[in-house]
Design an enzyme around this catalytic site. Structure first.
Site, PDB file in Angstrom:
ATOM      1  N   ASP A   1      -8.868 -43.405  17.072  1.00 38.29           N
ATOM      2  CA  ASP A   1     -10.237 -44.094  16.134  1.00 38.29           C
ATOM      3  C   ASP A   1     -11.539 -43.471  16.147  1.00 38.29           C
TER       4      ASP A   1
ATOM      5  N   CYS B   1       4.483 -51.579  -2.340  1.00 28.66           N
ATOM      6  CA  CYS B   1       3.740 -52.519  -2.741  1.00 28.66           C
ATOM      7  C   CYS B   1       4.092 -52.822  -4.166  1.00 28.66           C
TER       8      CYS B   1
ATOM      9  N   CYS C   1       3.004 -56.292  -6.343  1.00 28.64           N
ATOM     10  CA  CYS C   1       2.383 -57.234  -5.808  1.00 28.64           C
ATOM     11  C   CYS C   1       0.886 -57.212  -5.359  1.00 28.64           C
TER      12      CYS C   1
ATOM     13  N   CYS D   1      -2.711 -59.254  -1.246  1.00 20.05           N
ATOM     14  CA  CYS D   1      -3.919 -59.036  -0.377  1.00 20.05           C
ATOM     15  C   CYS D   1      -5.057 -59.147  -1.279  1.00 20.05           C
TER      16      CYS D   1
ATOM     17  N   CYS E   1      -8.260 -61.615  -0.132  1.00 18.46           N
ATOM     18  CA  CYS E   1      -9.246 -61.263   0.327  1.00 18.46           C
ATOM     19  C   CYS E   1     -10.484 -62.274   0.216  1.00 18.46           C
TER      20      CYS E   1
ATOM     21  N   CYS F   1     -16.339 -56.331   3.519  1.00 17.02           N
ATOM     22  CA  CYS F   1     -15.130 -56.593   4.457  1.00 17.02           C
ATOM     23  C   CYS F   1     -15.663 -57.364   5.834  1.00 17.02           C
TER      24      CYS F   1
ATOM     25  N   CYS G   1     -10.738 -58.941  11.189  1.00 12.68           N
ATOM     26  CA  CYS G   1     -10.389 -60.111   9.979  1.00 12.68           C
ATOM     27  C   CYS G   1      -8.676 -59.496   9.835  1.00 12.68           C
TER      28      CYS G   1
ATOM     29  N   CYS H   1      -5.766 -59.896   5.108  1.00 15.90           N
ATOM     30  CA  CYS H   1      -4.970 -59.196   4.080  1.00 15.90           C
ATOM     31  C   CYS H   1      -3.674 -58.444   4.736  1.00 15.90           C
TER      32      CYS H   1
HETATM   33  C1  B12 Z   1     -14.085 -46.873   8.792  1.00 13.10           C
HETATM   34  C2  B12 Z   1     -12.860 -47.673   9.482  1.00 13.10           C
HETATM   35  C3  B12 Z   1     -12.787 -48.995   9.225  1.00 13.10           C
HETATM   36  C4  B12 Z   1     -13.871 -49.592   8.186  1.00 13.10           C
HETATM   37  C5  B12 Z   1     -13.353 -49.160   6.810  1.00 13.10           C
HETATM   38  C6  B12 Z   1     -11.693 -49.661   6.503  1.00 13.10           C
HETATM   39  C7  B12 Z   1     -11.049 -48.656   5.699  1.00 13.10           C
HETATM   40  N1  B12 Z   1      -9.876 -49.009   5.262  1.00 13.10           N
HETATM   41  O1  B12 Z   1     -11.510 -47.487   5.393  1.00 13.10           O
HETATM   42  C8  B12 Z   1     -13.863 -51.117   8.431  1.00 13.10           C
HETATM   43  C9  B12 Z   1     -14.998 -51.564   9.635  1.00 13.10           C
HETATM   44  C10 B12 Z   1     -13.891 -52.215   7.301  1.00 13.10           C
HETATM   45  C11 B12 Z   1     -12.410 -51.183   9.176  1.00 13.10           C
HETATM   46  C12 B12 Z   1     -11.645 -52.249   9.391  1.00 13.10           C
HETATM   47  C13 B12 Z   1     -10.280 -52.365   9.835  1.00 13.10           C
HETATM   48  N2  B12 Z   1      -9.694 -51.367  10.720  1.00 13.10           N
HETATM   49 CO1  B12 Z   1     -10.385 -49.587  10.772  1.00 13.10          CO
HETATM   50  N3  B12 Z   1     -10.904 -47.762  10.874  1.00 13.10           N
HETATM   51  C14 B12 Z   1     -11.826 -47.198  10.325  1.00 13.10           C
HETATM   52  C15 B12 Z   1     -11.955 -45.650  10.602  1.00 13.10           C
HETATM   53  C16 B12 Z   1     -12.708 -45.175  11.878  1.00 13.10           C
HETATM   54  C17 B12 Z   1     -11.802 -44.615   9.589  1.00 13.10           C
HETATM   55  C18 B12 Z   1     -11.242 -45.059   8.236  1.00 13.10           C
HETATM   56  C19 B12 Z   1     -11.585 -43.911   6.944  1.00 13.10           C
HETATM   57  O2  B12 Z   1     -11.437 -42.805   7.449  1.00 13.10           O
HETATM   58  N4  B12 Z   1     -11.910 -44.688   5.926  1.00 13.10           N
HETATM   59  C20 B12 Z   1     -12.470 -43.815   4.757  1.00 13.10           C
HETATM   60  C21 B12 Z   1     -11.232 -43.885   3.639  1.00 13.10           C
HETATM   61  C22 B12 Z   1     -11.871 -43.116   2.431  1.00 13.10           C
HETATM   62  O3  B12 Z   1     -10.212 -43.088   4.167  1.00 13.10           O
HETATM   63  P1  B12 Z   1      -8.797 -44.016   4.469  1.00 13.10           P
HETATM   64  O4  B12 Z   1      -9.228 -45.341   5.203  1.00 13.10           O
HETATM   65  O5  B12 Z   1      -7.876 -43.023   5.071  1.00 13.10           O
HETATM   66  O6  B12 Z   1      -8.173 -44.279   3.254  1.00 13.10           O
HETATM   67  C23 B12 Z   1      -7.774 -43.423   2.016  1.00 13.10           C
HETATM   68  C24 B12 Z   1      -6.822 -42.228   2.510  1.00 13.10           C
HETATM   69  O7  B12 Z   1      -5.946 -42.686   3.304  1.00 13.10           O
HETATM   70  C25 B12 Z   1      -6.240 -42.026   1.003  1.00 13.10           C
HETATM   71  N5  B12 Z   1      -4.702 -41.894   1.021  1.00 13.10           N
HETATM   72  C26 B12 Z   1      -3.700 -42.833   1.171  1.00 13.10           C
HETATM   73  N6  B12 Z   1      -2.586 -42.352   1.167  1.00 13.10           N
HETATM   74  C27 B12 Z   1      -2.722 -40.707   1.400  1.00 13.10           C
HETATM   75  C28 B12 Z   1      -1.850 -39.869   1.646  1.00 13.10           C
HETATM   76  C29 B12 Z   1      -2.336 -38.586   1.715  1.00 13.10           C
HETATM   77  C30 B12 Z   1      -1.312 -37.433   1.838  1.00 13.10           C
HETATM   78  C31 B12 Z   1      -3.873 -38.165   1.503  1.00 13.10           C
HETATM   79  C32 B12 Z   1      -4.283 -36.833   1.597  1.00 13.10           C
HETATM   80  C33 B12 Z   1      -4.607 -39.308   1.226  1.00 13.10           C
HETATM   81  C34 B12 Z   1      -4.324 -40.309   1.261  1.00 13.10           C
HETATM   82  O8  B12 Z   1      -6.555 -43.216   0.326  1.00 13.10           O
HETATM   83  C35 B12 Z   1      -7.070 -44.289   0.989  1.00 13.10           C
HETATM   84  C36 B12 Z   1      -8.362 -44.909  -0.078  1.00 13.10           C
HETATM   85  O9  B12 Z   1      -9.214 -43.831  -0.512  1.00 13.10           O
HETATM   86  C37 B12 Z   1     -10.076 -45.447  11.276  1.00 13.10           C
HETATM   87  C38 B12 Z   1      -9.909 -44.534  12.614  1.00 13.10           C
HETATM   88  C39 B12 Z   1      -9.901 -43.049  11.914  1.00 13.10           C
HETATM   89  N7  B12 Z   1     -10.593 -42.401  12.682  1.00 13.10           N
HETATM   90  O10 B12 Z   1      -9.147 -42.962  10.830  1.00 13.10           O
HETATM   91  C40 B12 Z   1      -9.925 -47.038  11.786  1.00 13.10           C
HETATM   92  C41 B12 Z   1      -8.675 -47.734  11.504  1.00 13.10           C
HETATM   93  C42 B12 Z   1      -8.323 -47.438   9.963  1.00 13.10           C
HETATM   94  N8  B12 Z   1      -8.819 -49.077  11.401  1.00 13.10           N
HETATM   95  C43 B12 Z   1      -7.791 -49.733  11.839  1.00 13.10           C
HETATM   96  C44 B12 Z   1      -7.429 -51.182  12.057  1.00 13.10           C
HETATM   97  C45 B12 Z   1      -6.654 -51.795  13.076  1.00 13.10           C
HETATM   98  C46 B12 Z   1      -8.586 -52.032  11.358  1.00 13.10           C
HETATM   99  C47 B12 Z   1      -8.484 -53.536  11.080  1.00 13.10           C
HETATM  100  C48 B12 Z   1      -7.177 -54.069  10.778  1.00 13.10           C
HETATM  101  C49 B12 Z   1      -9.053 -54.171  12.037  1.00 13.10           C
HETATM  102  C50 B12 Z   1      -9.201 -55.711  11.900  1.00 13.10           C
HETATM  103  N9  B12 Z   1      -8.119 -56.195  12.282  1.00 13.10           N
HETATM  104  O11 B12 Z   1     -10.397 -56.268  11.615  1.00 13.10           O
HETATM  105  C51 B12 Z   1      -9.509 -53.693   9.795  1.00 13.10           C
HETATM  106  C52 B12 Z   1      -8.567 -53.474   8.335  1.00 13.10           C
HETATM  107  C53 B12 Z   1      -9.433 -53.726   7.110  1.00 13.10           C
HETATM  108  C54 B12 Z   1      -8.680 -53.168   6.224  1.00 13.10           C
HETATM  109  N10 B12 Z   1      -7.968 -53.779   5.156  1.00 13.10           N
HETATM  110  O12 B12 Z   1      -8.451 -51.749   5.836  1.00 13.10           O
HETATM  111  C55 B12 Z   1      -6.678 -48.862  12.298  1.00 13.10           C
HETATM  112  C56 B12 Z   1      -5.459 -48.639  11.342  1.00 13.10           C
HETATM  113  C57 B12 Z   1      -4.456 -49.643  11.436  1.00 13.10           C
HETATM  114  C58 B12 Z   1      -3.568 -49.860  10.121  1.00 13.10           C
HETATM  115  N11 B12 Z   1      -2.397 -50.260  10.161  1.00 13.10           N
HETATM  116  O13 B12 Z   1      -4.110 -49.140   9.000  1.00 13.10           O
HETATM  117  C59 B12 Z   1      -7.370 -47.372  12.441  1.00 13.10           C
HETATM  118  C60 B12 Z   1      -6.407 -46.144  12.236  1.00 13.10           C
HETATM  119  C61 B12 Z   1      -7.864 -47.390  13.891  1.00 13.10           C
HETATM  120  C62 B12 Z   1      -6.835 -46.810  14.564  1.00 13.10           C
HETATM  121  N12 B12 Z   1      -6.681 -45.687  15.613  1.00 13.10           N
HETATM  122  O14 B12 Z   1      -5.657 -47.436  14.997  1.00 13.10           O
HETATM  123  N13 B12 Z   1     -12.081 -49.935   9.697  1.00 13.10           N
HETATM  124  S1  SF4 Z   2      -9.965 -57.294   6.653  1.00 13.58           S
HETATM  125 FE1  SF4 Z   2     -10.419 -59.326   5.635  1.00 13.58          FE
HETATM  126  S2  SF4 Z   2     -12.308 -59.050   4.405  1.00 13.58           S
HETATM  127 FE2  SF4 Z   2     -11.486 -56.931   5.066  1.00 13.58          FE
HETATM  128  S3  SF4 Z   2     -10.295 -56.449   3.258  1.00 13.58           S
HETATM  129 FE3  SF4 Z   2      -8.961 -57.584   4.465  1.00 13.58          FE
HETATM  130  S4  SF4 Z   2      -9.010 -59.685   3.843  1.00 13.58           S
HETATM  131 FE4  SF4 Z   2     -10.719 -58.700   2.988  1.00 13.58          FE
HETATM  132  S1  SF4 Z   3       0.165 -57.871   0.164  1.00 16.62           S
HETATM  133 FE1  SF4 Z   3      -1.157 -56.016  -0.415  1.00 16.62          FE
HETATM  134  S2  SF4 Z   3      -0.387 -54.300   0.771  1.00 16.62           S
HETATM  135 FE2  SF4 Z   3       1.138 -55.889   0.952  1.00 16.62          FE
HETATM  136  S3  SF4 Z   3       2.924 -55.456  -0.249  1.00 16.62           S
HETATM  137 FE3  SF4 Z   3       1.405 -56.822  -1.355  1.00 16.62          FE
HETATM  138  S4  SF4 Z   3      -0.157 -55.372  -2.375  1.00 16.62           S
HETATM  139 FE4  SF4 Z   3       0.957 -54.203  -0.697  1.00 16.62          FE
END
Ligand code: B12
Ligand code: SF4
Ligand code: SF4
Length: 337
Positions: A124, A180, A183, A186, A190, A206, A234, A237
């Protein structure tokens, strides 16, 4: 070159549910740059500070060749925590230490197999894009809800990542097929419109961000009105996602709910410093300070218009924390509209 078969056995033996291997190639900058430029990181300045490392693991471990992604399922439905206002991932022992301990045991054993091997691990908090590595390692894909979705466990998973400066004999073939389809559940569910398409999350909206990371100020009213039995993280979703319909019970006691997950919002809003010290350390809730946790619980009491919370809310209007006082005044107004 390391053989993956014994590494897979080892990952299972230290407690991981899934493991996959990706080539340590740079990540295209578009995803994170567009996200940062749109302001979706809110005030998580640390997300923008080490972007070069996030995009190229060679900067974290010179000579990086392989990124190992580990997955742990954490879903449980213990009776005691059914009504908890705490997100599922935070109800048990702090997952950071659980996954870190497992990764340490894995790393130690691999170094015994291959002395001199260089590694860099993170759960993380390191500057790594963990979902991208899990996708590249072939363990699933990022859904429209922004979560990483696996075939066996849905999105109820947590990730750990280990970089090696050696090659392995078998790499994942990239993200699993998107399931997905048409669908949009989510996106429709949200409560704050934080899902902005293609798996992108606007953290400003969020509730996970607002309850955990927004620690200095009051939460904007439009968002606090959505604190409906929700005070830390939360899960909405994920709960509505059809790919999460058949969750698997996580047996390991480290994922079992701790005493804090048995409490309701009224008890959490009224936590004393002594109770906080007894209940919170060792859980992921420690990220929210004492005052932040109570602020959130107080909002939730206001949203629920819970009549039996009046006495506590009146008392909290005189609390030493400005964060809690202001929240309590707001919640009292909700009780007497
Ligand atoms: C910042 C962060 C948050 C932020 C932003 C969320 C987000 N989705 O970015 C906040 C505080 C809102 C958050 C919330 C949550 N988080 Co968080 N968070 C992080 C963190 C530290 C960084 C994520 C990040 O880089 N975001 C920036 C975006 C641009 O990058 P991304 O998320 O990877 O998404 C992009 C890429 O994946 C790209 N992509 C998709 N597929 C592919 C494939 C390839 C090959 C490539 C190149 C790119 C690509 O498209 C996406 C959109 O642009 C990670 C830990 C880590 N170091 O990675 C944990 C992490 C993502 N979080 C986690 C969790 C558990 C949560 C929550 C479920 C907690 C909760 N119950 O409240 C929520 C879920 C919210 C949600 N709907 O996503 C888990 C993931 C669990 C999972 N199954 O996904 C992580 C990985 C922590 C861990 N080590 O387990 N989080
Ligand atoms: S974690 Fe809750 S507030 Fe954040 S995107 Fe999912 S449903 Fe929305
Ligand atoms: S609820 Fe969201 S993440 Fe889950 S299958 Fe439907 S579109 Fe995909």
């Amino acid at each position: 070159m390391l053989p993956t078969a014994p590494l897979r056995d080892l990952a299972r033996s230290v407690g991981f549910d899934l493991v996959g291997f990706a080539r340590a190639e740079p990540i295209p900058p578009t995803f994170i740059m567009e996200w940062l430029e749109a302001g979706f990181a809110a005030d998580m300045d640390w997300m923008g500070e080490r972007v070069a490392e996030r995009l190229d693991v060679d900067r974290l471990l010179p000579g990086a060749r392989t990124v190992i992604s580990f997955v742990n399922n954490y879903w449980r439905d213990d009776e005691v925590s059914v009504g908890s206002p705490i997100a599922r991932y935070a109800r048990g022992r702090d997952y950071h230490s659980t996954l870190r301990d497992r990764m340490k045991a894995f790393r130690k054993a691999v170094i015994r197999m291959s002395p001199g091997l260089g590694t860099y691990g993170s759960v993380d908090s390191g500057p790594l894009m963990e979902k991208v590595w899990a996708a590249r390692a072939g363990l699933g894909y990022v859904g429209k809800n922004g979560c990483f979705i696996t075939e066996p466990y849905g999105s109820w998973v947590l990730l750990a990542t280990l970089i090696l400066d050696a090659e392995v004999d078998d790499y994942g073939t990239g993200p699993a097929a998107d399931r997905c389809g048409a669908c949009r559940r989510c996106l429709m569910s949200c409560p704050t419109g934080a899902l902005v398409g293609n798996g992108r999350v606007d953290a400003r909206a969020c509730l996970s961000y607002q309850t955990i990371e927004n620690r200095e100020q009051q939460v904007p009213e439009a968002f606090r009105l959505k604190f409906d039995n929700l005070i830390f993280g939360c899960d909405i979703c994920q709960q509505v996602c059809p790919l999460n319909r058949r969750p698997v019970f996580a047996e390991h006691p480290r994922f079992a709910p701790r005493a804090v997950a048995e409490l309701g919002t009224l008890e959490l809003a009224g936590l004393t410093p002594t109770q906080y010290e007894e209940l919170i350390p060792g859980t992921a809730l420690a990220r929210a300070r004492y005052d932040v946790l109570r602020r959130n619980a107080v909002y939730a009491l206001g949203v629920a218009r819970q009549a039996d919370s009046r006495y506590l809310l009146e008392k909290l209007c005189g609390d030493s924390s400005e964060l809690v006082r202001t929240a309590a005044q707001w919640a009292l107004c909700k009780l007497d509209p």
